[in-house]
Design a protein around this motif. Structure first.
Motif, PDB file in Angstrom:
ATOM      1  N   TRP A 148       0.846  -1.209   0.000  1.00  0.00           N
ATOM      2  CA  TRP A 148       0.000   0.000   0.000  1.00  0.00           C
ATOM      3  C   TRP A 148       0.879   1.256   0.000  1.00  0.00           C
ATOM      4  CZ3 TRP A 148      -3.653  -1.758   4.598  1.00  0.00           C
ATOM      5  CH2 TRP A 148      -4.423  -2.846   4.142  1.00  0.00           C
ATOM      6  N   GLN A 149       1.979   1.208   0.726  1.00  0.00           N
ATOM      7  CA  GLN A 149       2.891   2.357   0.779  1.00  0.00           C
ATOM      8  C   GLN A 149       3.609   2.522  -0.559  1.00  0.00           C
ATOM      9  OE1 GLN A 149       2.479   0.174   3.348  1.00  0.00           O
ATOM     10  NE2 GLN A 149       1.429   1.700   4.590  1.00  0.00           N
ATOM     11  N   LYS A 150       3.881   1.389  -1.212  1.00  0.00           N
ATOM     12  CA  LYS A 150       4.603   1.449  -2.478  1.00  0.00           C
ATOM     13  C   LYS A 150       3.831   2.270  -3.516  1.00  0.00           C
ATOM     14  CE  LYS A 150       7.054  -1.423  -5.817  1.00  0.00           C
ATOM     15  NZ  LYS A 150       7.123  -2.731  -6.472  1.00  0.00           N
ATOM     16  N   GLU A 151       2.493   2.153  -3.421  1.00  0.00           N
ATOM     17  CA  GLU A 151       1.672   2.934  -4.360  1.00  0.00           C
ATOM     18  C   GLU A 151       1.895   4.434  -4.178  1.00  0.00           C
ATOM     19  OE1 GLU A 151      -2.342   1.617  -3.895  1.00  0.00           O
ATOM     20  OE2 GLU A 151      -1.816  -0.436  -4.528  1.00  0.00           O
ATOM     21  N   LYS A 152       2.318   4.806  -2.965  1.00  0.00           N
ATOM     22  CA  LYS A 152       2.601   6.223  -2.717  1.00  0.00           C
ATOM     23  C   LYS A 152       4.079   6.547  -2.938  1.00  0.00           C
ATOM     24  CE  LYS A 152      -0.407   5.632   1.204  1.00  0.00           C
ATOM     25  NZ  LYS A 152      -0.553   5.861   2.643  1.00  0.00           N
ATOM     26  N   GLY A 153       4.828   5.554  -3.397  1.00  0.00           N
ATOM     27  CA  GLY A 153       6.234   5.809  -3.714  1.00  0.00           C
ATOM     28  C   GLY A 153       7.211   5.407  -2.635  1.00  0.00           C
ATOM     29  N   VAL A 154       6.708   4.789  -1.567  1.00  0.00           N
ATOM     30  CA  VAL A 154       7.601   4.370  -0.485  1.00  0.00           C
ATOM     31  C   VAL A 154       7.652   2.840  -0.467  1.00  0.00           C
ATOM     32  CG1 VAL A 154       7.882   4.283   2.031  1.00  0.00           C
ATOM     33  CG2 VAL A 154       7.271   6.431   0.901  1.00  0.00           C
ATOM     34  N   ARG A 155       8.802   2.297  -0.818  1.00  0.00           N
ATOM     35  CA  ARG A 155       8.956   0.842  -0.849  1.00  0.00           C
ATOM     36  C   ARG A 155       9.216   0.295   0.559  1.00  0.00           C
ATOM     37  NH1 ARG A 155      13.964   0.094  -4.260  1.00  0.00           N
ATOM     38  NH2 ARG A 155      14.492   1.977  -3.125  1.00  0.00           N
ATOM     39  N   GLY A 156       9.184  -1.012   0.674  1.00  0.00           N
ATOM     40  CA  GLY A 156       9.470  -1.661   1.956  1.00  0.00           C
ATOM     41  C   GLY A 156      10.828  -1.239   2.484  1.00  0.00           C
ATOM     42  N   LEU A 157      11.799  -1.212   1.560  1.00  0.00           N
ATOM     43  CA  LEU A 157      13.158  -0.793   1.922  1.00  0.00           C
ATOM     44  C   LEU A 157      13.157   0.609   2.526  1.00  0.00           C
ATOM     45  CD1 LEU A 157      16.382  -1.258   1.441  1.00  0.00           C
ATOM     46  CD2 LEU A 157      15.993   0.264  -0.497  1.00  0.00           C
ATOM     47  N   ASP A 158      12.410   1.503   1.908  1.00  0.00           N
ATOM     48  CA  ASP A 158      12.387   2.893   2.391  1.00  0.00           C
ATOM     49  C   ASP A 158      11.769   2.980   3.784  1.00  0.00           C
ATOM     50  OD1 ASP A 158      13.357   3.719  -0.138  1.00  0.00           O
ATOM     51  OD2 ASP A 158      11.307   3.749  -0.940  1.00  0.00           O
ATOM     52  N   ALA A 159      10.666   2.262   3.965  1.00  0.00           N
ATOM     53  CA  ALA A 159      10.002   2.281   5.275  1.00  0.00           C
ATOM     54  C   ALA A 159      10.943   1.735   6.339  1.00  0.00           C
ATOM     55  CB  ALA A 159       8.720   1.466   5.221  1.00  0.00           C
ATOM     56  N   ALA A 160      11.648   0.650   5.980  1.00  0.00           N
ATOM     57  CA  ALA A 160      12.567   0.031   6.940  1.00  0.00           C
ATOM     58  C   ALA A 160      13.690   0.997   7.304  1.00  0.00           C
ATOM     59  CB  ALA A 160      13.142  -1.254   6.354  1.00  0.00           C
ATOM     60  N   LYS A 161      14.239   1.659   6.298  1.00  0.00           N
ATOM     61  CA  LYS A 161      15.346   2.601   6.565  1.00  0.00           C
ATOM     62  C   LYS A 161      14.843   3.792   7.391  1.00  0.00           C
ATOM     63  CE  LYS A 161      18.569   0.548   4.017  1.00  0.00           C
ATOM     64  NZ  LYS A 161      19.613  -0.234   4.699  1.00  0.00           N
ATOM     65  N   ARG A 162      13.606   4.198   7.132  1.00  0.00           N
ATOM     66  CA  ARG A 162      13.055   5.342   7.865  1.00  0.00           C
ATOM     67  C   ARG A 162      12.893   5.004   9.348  1.00  0.00           C
ATOM     68  NH1 ARG A 162      13.221  10.382   8.821  1.00  0.00           N
ATOM     69  NH2 ARG A 162      11.252  11.468   9.213  1.00  0.00           N
ATOM     70  N   LEU A 163      12.609   3.725   9.637  1.00  0.00           N
ATOM     71  CA  LEU A 163      12.471   3.318  11.037  1.00  0.00           C
ATOM     72  C   LEU A 163      13.743   3.593  11.826  1.00  0.00           C
ATOM     73  CD1 LEU A 163      10.536  -0.078  11.111  1.00  0.00           C
ATOM     74  CD2 LEU A 163      10.019   1.954  12.490  1.00  0.00           C
ATOM     75  N   LEU A 164      14.892   3.492  11.161  1.00  0.00           N
ATOM     76  CA  LEU A 164      16.153   3.771  11.851  1.00  0.00           C
ATOM     77  C   LEU A 164      16.156   5.205  12.390  1.00  0.00           C
ATOM     78  CD1 LEU A 164      18.708   2.165   9.324  1.00  0.00           C
ATOM     79  CD2 LEU A 164      17.752   1.112  11.375  1.00  0.00           C
ATOM     80  N   ASP A 165      15.577   6.120  11.614  1.00  0.00           N
ATOM     81  CA  ASP A 165      15.513   7.511  12.073  1.00  0.00           C
ATOM     82  C   ASP A 165      14.626   7.660  13.313  1.00  0.00           C
ATOM     83  OD1 ASP A 165      17.192   8.559  10.131  1.00  0.00           O
ATOM     84  OD2 ASP A 165      15.552   8.887   8.702  1.00  0.00           O
ATOM     85  N   TYR A 166      13.639   6.755  13.429  1.00  0.00           N
ATOM     86  CA  TYR A 166      12.768   6.793  14.607  1.00  0.00           C
ATOM     87  C   TYR A 166      13.376   6.033  15.781  1.00  0.00           C
ATOM     88  CZ  TYR A 166       8.901   9.049  12.196  1.00  0.00           C
ATOM     89  OH  TYR A 166       8.108   9.952  11.546  1.00  0.00           O
ATOM     90  N   GLY A 167      14.608   5.530  15.595  1.00  0.00           N
ATOM     91  CA  GLY A 167      15.292   4.855  16.702  1.00  0.00           C
ATOM     92  C   GLY A 167      14.933   3.403  16.879  1.00  0.00           C
ATOM     93  N   PHE A 168      14.378   2.792  15.832  1.00  0.00           N
ATOM     94  CA  PHE A 168      14.103   1.360  15.895  1.00  0.00           C
ATOM     95  C   PHE A 168      14.915   0.653  14.820  1.00  0.00           C
ATOM     96  CE2 PHE A 168      10.130   3.352  17.379  1.00  0.00           C
ATOM     97  CZ  PHE A 168      10.074   2.794  18.651  1.00  0.00           C
ATOM     98  N   HIS A 169      15.424  -0.532  15.150  1.00  0.00           N
ATOM     99  CA  HIS A 169      16.078  -1.298  14.107  1.00  0.00           C
ATOM    100  C   HIS A 169      15.024  -1.717  13.091  1.00  0.00           C
ATOM    101  CE1 HIS A 169      18.373  -4.356  11.958  1.00  0.00           C
ATOM    102  NE2 HIS A 169      19.446  -3.723  12.414  1.00  0.00           N
ATOM    103  N   ALA A 170      15.439  -1.841  11.837  1.00  0.00           N
ATOM    104  CA  ALA A 170      14.504  -2.196  10.769  1.00  0.00           C
ATOM    105  C   ALA A 170      14.079  -3.651  10.896  1.00  0.00           C
ATOM    106  CB  ALA A 170      15.182  -1.977   9.424  1.00  0.00           C
ATOM    107  N   PRO A 171      12.843  -3.971  10.456  1.00  0.00           N
ATOM    108  CA  PRO A 171      12.450  -5.380  10.362  1.00  0.00           C
ATOM    109  C   PRO A 171      13.225  -6.049   9.223  1.00  0.00           C
ATOM    110  CG  PRO A 171      10.571  -3.898   9.977  1.00  0.00           C
ATOM    111  CD  PRO A 171      11.801  -3.071   9.980  1.00  0.00           C
TER     112      PRO A 171
END
Lengths: 130, 444, 490
Positions: free
Chosen positions: C391-414
């Motif tokens: 669902w996020q990919k349709e908005k241009g954010v792939r799984g990889l991007d979401a995972a990398k963004r989690l690092l900025d929130y202080g969580f390790h990526a899934p």
């Protein structure tokens, strides 16, 4: 985008008959785009025999390995010597500088007949997209 | 043991209390934890579990201290036991650094941006392994020395596209067994050769040697290289990294693949593991190498950084066509080894090697003078030597233990009445003389 | 990154100054002996010369560039990143354990052998199997041992032609890689719409050349195969044996025994289920447990207990028809000591709670995340949940991007893009050692990333922004491998 001076396979390889009758082969723009950054190519050695639609070699991107199939049968006479140092040529210029191998085919006409014209290949890509 | 009242055991490792569990189940619209496990066939659910009840750290620590203290360890006894695992000096800085939570409790560095510490340390490890062994490329480590050597033999078969592995009879018998375990299922053949003048048959994939060999002596690698090269085979060497502090590295002598047991540099003996298998090769064979490899590159802003690389060799991408099935390896021990190599450095590594050499040769000179004892192998040895005894080594070893000495390895099944004796920088002159004194009780 | 942090990117060889030393060794206390001929000695040893304080500061600063369980929530699916108790490390480093040599005679190391014997007993009890060997050094080596046992059993019965090994399409890469190393031909079995093994496809492969099947339970999709008993029956009926990959045992501790379900052999990952630290990629330990039919084939050695009533003695023995040795010694003892400590600390009651809390935490995350992230199945998960970022990919954010963004929130990526059968997969495993508060914070971060995908997708596309380095040029790393520091800059 897919020039008419060569023919294409459904596995996204191209084959172009040169003036001396040998066949230059490579992968299409579509294929390199799907693969992403190509980092390494495992290609046959000159003298090796390849068969149409059978494995020619492997193309590696950062996190995937894909087989490349020979668009024509015959004997490999040369592989692109630039690619060992510059695998990115396949991304940048898959139809010219990024060619993979030169094949001397003994079933040239028949093999080329089996392949798709540029027009047919584009129609095929179109149909795959839906 | 119960705690917190009632019959609920509240573990100090798990935060959820019964109250929170109920609250979370409420969010799921469930009444009981059991509702989460309904996919399990009911006849097999909740089996009896015959495990002792929970135990406090205080009680458990006391029990385990007693269990540990019942063993004869190299801290309390003078140990002359080697045979592939060695008692060497580990600087005090190693343990606190390697057990820092940021290293100890992180995963394989698949997310490079969040793992630069582990990755950069691995790059240091690869650099130092290459320098020590005189090789061009190293990975971040294998399980341990024997399986590392087995993987090297498999790699040599892939590189040469051949199926015959030749291995010298001076390679550790245990290592040879492990090579067999790995090679046999793939239809590869293992041949054992006498070390004197090894002759390889046509179609050999590799010649495998140990350096120094199992008996402690320096192998003529340059000659082995010639023997291998004549058949177009690779020279595969298992080398003791400590010996590399003074002896010429295998890379200089023509080795194509070099492995080793890295335990000797920075890792406690720990009754067999965890250790660290060293693995290095010539650069041209890089894409056939097993294991994890770290490379240096740049980030999106051009800044230097490190990442796992050449991952297409590995099981998570190439699956059944991978160079090996290895996944979790021994990264923490590679770190321990890197810290140790950094601390010992250029000078310390040489000093450790020379201390081993002088002490071992001093021990040999004392023992060689005792009537009934001899050193049956002629040649240059490093820190281990074969000693022929006037009595059974196992009998002698029981007597040595009474004098506070853990004796050498009983190899009488290979050479009659022989023990493989190891002396390292950890053995004081006093210990060496006590050993010689105790041995002389059996003299005749 | 500050200038100070930047300084710690300088490598040891770049810090090296001739004459500096990092450790002092004793001067020889024995008469110096004649050194061997020069031709045998190395001329040069290119190693760092760095003083001890700098070595300490260097590695300490490096460590601080990492995410870890001790510092972060680390919901890396299939890896079971739970809290690693410190007492376990303390036990492993006891001098009586860390200072013993694997080749000491049995009578000198009875305490260590007793510990190994008890670990064997506990693992047998937990898995419902008959016997165990602690020799394999990691999960993948355990897999290899398991299927080599299957192979040898077939061979001894004159059925060496059984060379086909089935592996579900969702399997971890080590499964097919291990099968290939053992010389098997690998056939992939599809997963059905419910996330179970496709029984019809399985039956078609139940042919006379079938050696067996390797199954992860719960699967890497985080689902318990509802037809597992039937799957085992089909394999057995065709003369095959069933291997269980125990990577996901954290979901099942005390809830069900694998032996009761029909499995013949399995391995356990002590560094996952039994909480020995992952160490940045090892060490692990991959003991194997077997039914009686495979007991004679166990990898060597195993510990045998003799005598009873307080007069027990322990001996290392080689099983009668062993597949051989897979390492020089008898297993990663330091890891076994940690796992022993863990099992005793938690005990029967605690081990059951591990799986209960692990499964509860995962389902709680699933329930709270499924509104914004696509969960491709209509059922509950076990200890981990696979979501898709399609669902996020349709908005241009792939799984990889979401995972990398989690690092900025202080969580390790899934775990990303695994299992391969789910598009844009994000495999999330919270484990039992996380609190509801932590899970709630994680849900907030995931929801924020979804919101960002609609409003400012470039945030995730360029993530991470706050880590010591940004996304790395992996193509460059692979095209021109730079694998060691070289004096001339390589």
């Amino acid at each position: 985008m897919n020039p008419t001076d060569r023919k294409y396979s459904k596995e996204h390889e191209w084959a172009k008959v040169e003036a001396d009758g040998r066949v230059l082969v490579g992968i299409t723009h579509y294929a390199q785009d799907q693969l992403g950054d190509i980092v390494f190519l495992d290609l046959p050695s000159p003298g090796d025999r390849v068969e149409q639609y059978k494995k020619l070699g492997e193309v590696e991107s950062v996190k995937a390995v894909s087989d490349v199939f020979a668009p024509v049968s015959g004997q490999v006479v040369e592989v692109n010597p630039e690619l060992a140092e510059r695998p990115d040529l396949v991304n940048d210029d898959p139809l010219e500088k990024g060619w993979l191998a030169r094949i001397s085919s003994d079933t040239l006409e028949q093999d080329m007949d089996n392949l798709l014209t540029a027009e047919e290949y584009e129609a095929f890509l179109e149909s795959e997209a839906h | 043991m119960q705690n917190g009242g009632g019959d609920h055991f509240q573990s100090h490792y798990m935060p959820n209390t019964p109250h929170e569990r109920a609250e979370m189940l409420g969010v799921l619209g469930l009444d009981s934890i059991d509702d989460l496990f309904t996919d399990i066939p009911s006849e097999h659910r909740n089996p009896p579990l015959n495990i002792p009840p929970p135990m406090s750290e205080l009680e458990l620590r006391a029990e385990l201290q007693a269990m540990a203290a019942s063993n004869y360890d190299a801290g309390s006894y003078a140990s002359f036991l080697g045979g592939g695992v060695y008692n060497h000096f580990i600087p005090s800085i190693v343990r606190p650094l390697m057990t820092r939570g940021e290293f100890l409790t992180s995963y394989t560095p698949y997310q490079a941006e969040a793992s630069q510490g582990t990755l950069q340390a691995a790059y240091e490890f690869q650099t130092m392994v290459c320098n020590l062994m005189g090789m061009e490329a190293a990975n971040d480590g294998m399980y341990e020395g024997a399986s590392s050597l087995a993987e090297a033999a498999l790699m040599a078969c892939r590189v040469t596209k051949r199926e015959d592995i030749y291995i010298l009879d001076t390679v550790s018998p245990t290592y040879r067994q492990v090579v067999e375990t790995y090679a046999r299922p793939q239809g590869l053949r293992v041949h054992v050769l006498e070390a004197g003048r090894p002759r390889l048959a046509e179609g050999a994939a590799c010649l495998v040697a140990q350096y120094p060999n199992y008996f402690g002596y320096i192998e003529d690698l340059a000659a082995h290289k010639v023997a291998a090269q004549e058949r177009g085979a690779l020279l595969v060497v298992s080398a003791d990294p400590v010996a590399m502090g003074m002896f010429r590295p295998p890379g200089e002598l023509g080795a194509d693949i070099v492995t080793g047991e890295g335990q000797a540099i920075g890792v406690p003996m720990s009754f067999g593991g965890p250790y660290i298998g060293l693995f290095a090769s010539r650069k041209e064979y890089l894409r056939q190498m097993p294991g994890r490899i770290v490379g240096r590159t740049v980030d999106a802003q051009g800044k230097t950084g490190y990442t796992l690389t050449l991952q297409t060799r590995e099981q998570h991408i190439r699956r059944e066509r991978a160079t090996s099935n290895i996944c979790t390896s021994q990264a923490l021990l590679a770190l321990a080894s890197a810290i140790t190599m950094a601390a010992l450095g250029k000078r310390g590594l040489r000093q450790v090697a020379e201390l081993c050499y002088h002490k071992a040769h001093y021990a040999a000179s004392l023992i060689g003078r005792i009537a009934g004892y001899s050193l049956p192998i002629k040649g240059v040895f490093f820190k281990e030597m074969v000693v022929q005894c006037p009595a059974s080594p196992s009998v002698i070893n029981r007597r040595l233990l009474e004098s506070g000495v853990i004796g050498g390895l009983d190899i009488s099944h290979i050479m009659p009445r022989c023990m493989l004796l190891c002396v390292t920088e950890m053995n004081s002159r006093q210990e060496i003389e006590a050993l010689a004194g105790a041995l002389s009780e059996f003299s005749r | 990154m500050t200038a100070r942090q930047e300084d710690f990117r300088r490598l040891l060889m770049e810090r090296s100054v001739p004459g500096r030393v990092g450790a002092i060794l004793p001067t020889p206390d024995v008469p110096l002996q004649k050194l061997p001929d020069e031709s045998l000695l190395r001329k040069d040893l290119d190693m760092p010369e760095v003083p001890e304080p700098e070595v300490v500061r260097y590695f300490t600063n490096l460590s601080q560039l990492n995410f870890s369980i001790d510092t972060h929530f680390y919901p890396l699916g299939s890896c079971t990143m739970k809290y690693n108790p410190k007492v376990n490390d303390e036990v492993a480093f006891l001098p009586g354990f860390a200072g013993i040599h694997p080749l000491q005679p049995d009578y000198q190391v009875q305490g260590a052998l007793k510990l190994m014997s008890l670990v064997q007993d506990y693992l047998v009890e937990i898995t419902g199997m008959a016997a165990s060997s602690l020799a394999p050094l990691a999960g993948a080596q355990g897999e290899l041992c398991g299927i080599l046992m299957i192979q040898k059993r077939h061979q001894e019965r004159g059925e060496g032609h059984r060379l086909k090994m089935l592996v579900p399409d969702s399997a971890h890469g080590t499964n097919p890689a291990s099968a290939a190393m053992a010389g098997f031909r690998v056939v992939s079995i599809p997963t059905d719409g419910r996330g179970n093994c496709d029984l019809e496809a399985l039956k078609k492969e139940a042919t006379p050349d079938l050696a067996g099947m390797m199954i992860t339970l719960p699967s890497t999709l985080g689902l318990f195969d509802q037809g597992i008993v039937e799957v085992c029956r089909v394999i057995h009926e065709a003369g095959g044996l069933v291997y269980a990959d125990g990577a996901n045992m954290n979901a099942l501790l005390g809830q069900v025994k694998m032996g009761d379900l029909g499995f013949d052999v399995m391995h356990l990952n002590l560094h996952k289920t039994f909480s020995t630290p992952h160490g940045g990629g090892g060490p692990g330990a991959g003991p194997v447990c077997v039914q009686p039919v495979l007991q004679p084939y166990l990898p060597a050695p195993v510990v045998e207990r003799r005598g009873a009533d307080g007069r027990e003695t322990y001996t290392l023995v080689t099983p009668e028809k062993t597949i051989g040795k897979v390492a020089a010694s008898h297993g990663n003892f330091g890891v076994l000591a940690r796992a022993y400590t863990y099992i005793r600390t938690l005990g029967d009651a605690g081990l059951r709670q591990v799986s209960e809390n692990a499964v509860l935490n995962a389902n709680y995350l699933l329930e709270r995340l499924r509104k914004r992230y696509h969960f491709p199945f209509d059922r509950r998960c076990m200890h981990e949940v696979v979501l898709s970022a399609d669902w996020q990919k349709e908005k241009g954010v792939r799984g990889l991007d979401a995972a990398k963004r989690l690092l900025d929130y202080g969580f390790h990526a899934p775990t990303m893009y695994f299992p391969l059968t789910v598009a844009e997969a994000l495999l999330i495993e919270p484990t039992e050692t996380e609190s509801k508060e932590t899970l709630d914070l994680f849900v907030e971060a995931m929801n924020a990333i979804d919101r960002e995908a609609g409003e400012a997708p470039e945030l995730a596309q360029g993530a991470p922004h706050t880590t010591p380095v940004r996304r790395l040029d992996e193509a460059r790393a692979a095209r021109r491998p730079d694998l060691r520091w070289q004096r001339d800059g390589g």
